[in-house]
Scaffold this motif. Structure first.
Motif, PDB file in Angstrom:
ATOM      1  N   PRO A 233       0.844  -1.194   0.000  1.00  0.00           N
ATOM      2  CA  PRO A 233       0.000   0.000   0.000  1.00  0.00           C
ATOM      3  C   PRO A 233       0.885   1.252   0.000  1.00  0.00           C
ATOM      4  O   PRO A 233       2.054   1.200   0.402  1.00  0.00           O
ATOM      5  CB  PRO A 233      -0.788  -0.109   1.310  1.00  0.00           C
ATOM      6  CG  PRO A 233      -0.748  -1.552   1.675  1.00  0.00           C
ATOM      7  CD  PRO A 233       0.571  -2.050   1.168  1.00  0.00           C
TER       8      PRO A 233
ATOM      9  N   SER B 266      -0.088 -10.162  -2.750  1.00  0.00           N
ATOM     10  CA  SER B 266      -0.701  -8.897  -2.388  1.00  0.00           C
ATOM     11  C   SER B 266      -0.332  -8.552  -0.953  1.00  0.00           C
ATOM     12  O   SER B 266      -0.122  -9.428  -0.123  1.00  0.00           O
ATOM     13  CB  SER B 266      -2.220  -9.002  -2.526  1.00  0.00           C
ATOM     14  OG  SER B 266      -2.814  -7.752  -2.301  1.00  0.00           O
TER      15      SER B 266
ATOM     16  N   PHE C 166      -1.911  -5.772   1.933  1.00  0.00           N
ATOM     17  CA  PHE C 166      -3.072  -4.905   2.101  1.00  0.00           C
ATOM     18  C   PHE C 166      -3.277  -4.607   3.576  1.00  0.00           C
ATOM     19  O   PHE C 166      -2.672  -5.243   4.441  1.00  0.00           O
ATOM     20  CB  PHE C 166      -4.316  -5.534   1.464  1.00  0.00           C
ATOM     21  CG  PHE C 166      -4.492  -6.998   1.771  1.00  0.00           C
ATOM     22  CD1 PHE C 166      -5.318  -7.414   2.786  1.00  0.00           C
ATOM     23  CD2 PHE C 166      -3.810  -7.965   1.026  1.00  0.00           C
ATOM     24  CE1 PHE C 166      -5.484  -8.752   3.080  1.00  0.00           C
ATOM     25  CE2 PHE C 166      -3.968  -9.312   1.312  1.00  0.00           C
ATOM     26  CZ  PHE C 166      -4.799  -9.701   2.339  1.00  0.00           C
TER      27      PHE C 166
ATOM     28  N   ASP D  18     -11.304  -5.125   2.072  1.00  0.00           N
ATOM     29  CA  ASP D  18     -11.068  -4.292   0.891  1.00  0.00           C
ATOM     30  C   ASP D  18     -11.264  -5.129  -0.385  1.00  0.00           C
ATOM     31  O   ASP D  18     -10.381  -5.861  -0.803  1.00  0.00           O
ATOM     32  CB  ASP D  18      -9.658  -3.703   0.928  1.00  0.00           C
ATOM     33  CG  ASP D  18      -9.418  -2.698  -0.183  1.00  0.00           C
ATOM     34  OD1 ASP D  18     -10.343  -2.463  -0.989  1.00  0.00           O
ATOM     35  OD2 ASP D  18      -8.312  -2.146  -0.238  1.00  0.00           O
TER      36      ASP D  18
ATOM     37  N   SER E 181     -11.489  -3.997  -3.365  1.00  0.00           N
ATOM     38  CA  SER E 181     -10.798  -3.417  -4.513  1.00  0.00           C
ATOM     39  C   SER E 181      -9.349  -3.897  -4.609  1.00  0.00           C
ATOM     40  O   SER E 181      -8.664  -3.636  -5.591  1.00  0.00           O
ATOM     41  CB  SER E 181     -10.812  -1.888  -4.427  1.00  0.00           C
ATOM     42  OG  SER E 181     -10.025  -1.455  -3.327  1.00  0.00           O
ATOM     43  N   GLN E 182      -8.873  -4.624  -3.589  1.00  0.00           N
ATOM     44  CA  GLN E 182      -7.499  -5.104  -3.569  1.00  0.00           C
ATOM     45  C   GLN E 182      -7.302  -6.181  -4.631  1.00  0.00           C
ATOM     46  O   GLN E 182      -8.039  -7.153  -4.677  1.00  0.00           O
ATOM     47  CB  GLN E 182      -7.177  -5.667  -2.179  1.00  0.00           C
ATOM     48  CG  GLN E 182      -5.758  -6.119  -2.015  1.00  0.00           C
ATOM     49  CD  GLN E 182      -4.776  -4.979  -2.144  1.00  0.00           C
ATOM     50  OE1 GLN E 182      -5.016  -3.885  -1.682  1.00  0.00           O
ATOM     51  NE2 GLN E 182      -3.666  -5.237  -2.787  1.00  0.00           N
ATOM     52  N   THR E 183      -6.324  -5.994  -5.514  1.00  0.00           N
ATOM     53  CA  THR E 183      -6.024  -6.999  -6.528  1.00  0.00           C
ATOM     54  C   THR E 183      -4.627  -7.551  -6.303  1.00  0.00           C
ATOM     55  O   THR E 183      -3.743  -6.851  -5.809  1.00  0.00           O
ATOM     56  CB  THR E 183      -6.103  -6.406  -7.952  1.00  0.00           C
ATOM     57  OG1 THR E 183      -5.145  -5.344  -8.055  1.00  0.00           O
ATOM     58  CG2 THR E 183      -7.492  -5.885  -8.251  1.00  0.00           C
TER      59      THR E 183
END
Length: 190
Positions: free
Chosen positions: A99, A137, A139, A144, A146-148
């Motif tokens: 992030p 990933s 995060f 969330d 929208s986390q890809t």
């Protein structure tokens, strides 16, 4: 506190085996610390061979838990989670998956999830060709949506040297403008 268990056959060039590891770190602001938190990191690796074919997979999971008045900004960056690089998601720079803050700077995250899969074929006694796909990933919220995940497919060539495997892999960072990265790693997969 940490623990690990490794099982392998084949010496410096293992042909099969597994490695499991887990670590827990904790601190309290009441005991010589500026933050109160617990950090958990687990990893599992599997390696199997069938004649000239070899299959490798890995899963890494991590989480940071805060208590009392601690927040992510109180945790040193060395204890936050980042992904990317030779032993994480190939195709991305070392610790480049994270992030960001309002200035676009990588700040690390509370949660880590990385999965890796690789197939290799021994085409000469001391050489293997490999195809792989890594995904991961980092995060800060489990909610969330929208986390890809960052995806890094690629190929490589591995020299089975007298000191262990030397791996030359080229990965493509699909969520990083298809950037191409060379990754060099030494030693056994486990």
């Amino acid at each position: 506190i940490s623990a690990s268990k490794t099982r392998s056959k084949g010496g410096l060039i293992p042909t099969e085996g597994s490695r499991y590891s887990a670590s827990i770190e904790a601190a309290s602001d009441g005991l010589l610390s500026d933050a109160s938190f617990a950090r958990v990191l687990t990893s599992a690796k599997w390696l199997n061979s069938l004649d000239k074919h070899q299959f490798f997979s890995e899963l890494q999971l991590g989480a940071l838990y805060f208590y009392q008045s601690t927040s992510l900004r109180d945790i040193p960056s060395s204890l936050r989670f980042f992904a990317g690089g030779d032993s994480s998601v190939r195709g991305y720079d070392y610790k480049s998956i994270s992030p960001t803050n309002d200035n676009g700077e990588l700040i690390g995250g509370k949660y880590l999830a990385v999965a890796r899969a690789e197939y290799s074929y021994r085409f000469r006694p001391k050489w293997r060709a490999a195809l792989f796909v890594d995904s991961g990933s980092v995060f800060n919220s489990l909610d969330d949506s929208s986390q890809t995940a960052s995806l890094g497919p690629g190929a490589g060539i591995h020299w089975l040297s007298p000191i262990g495997a030397i791996r030359f892999d080229i990965g493509v960072g699909l969520q990083n403008d298809n950037a191409v990265r060379l990754h060099i790693a030494l030693g056994p997969e486990l």
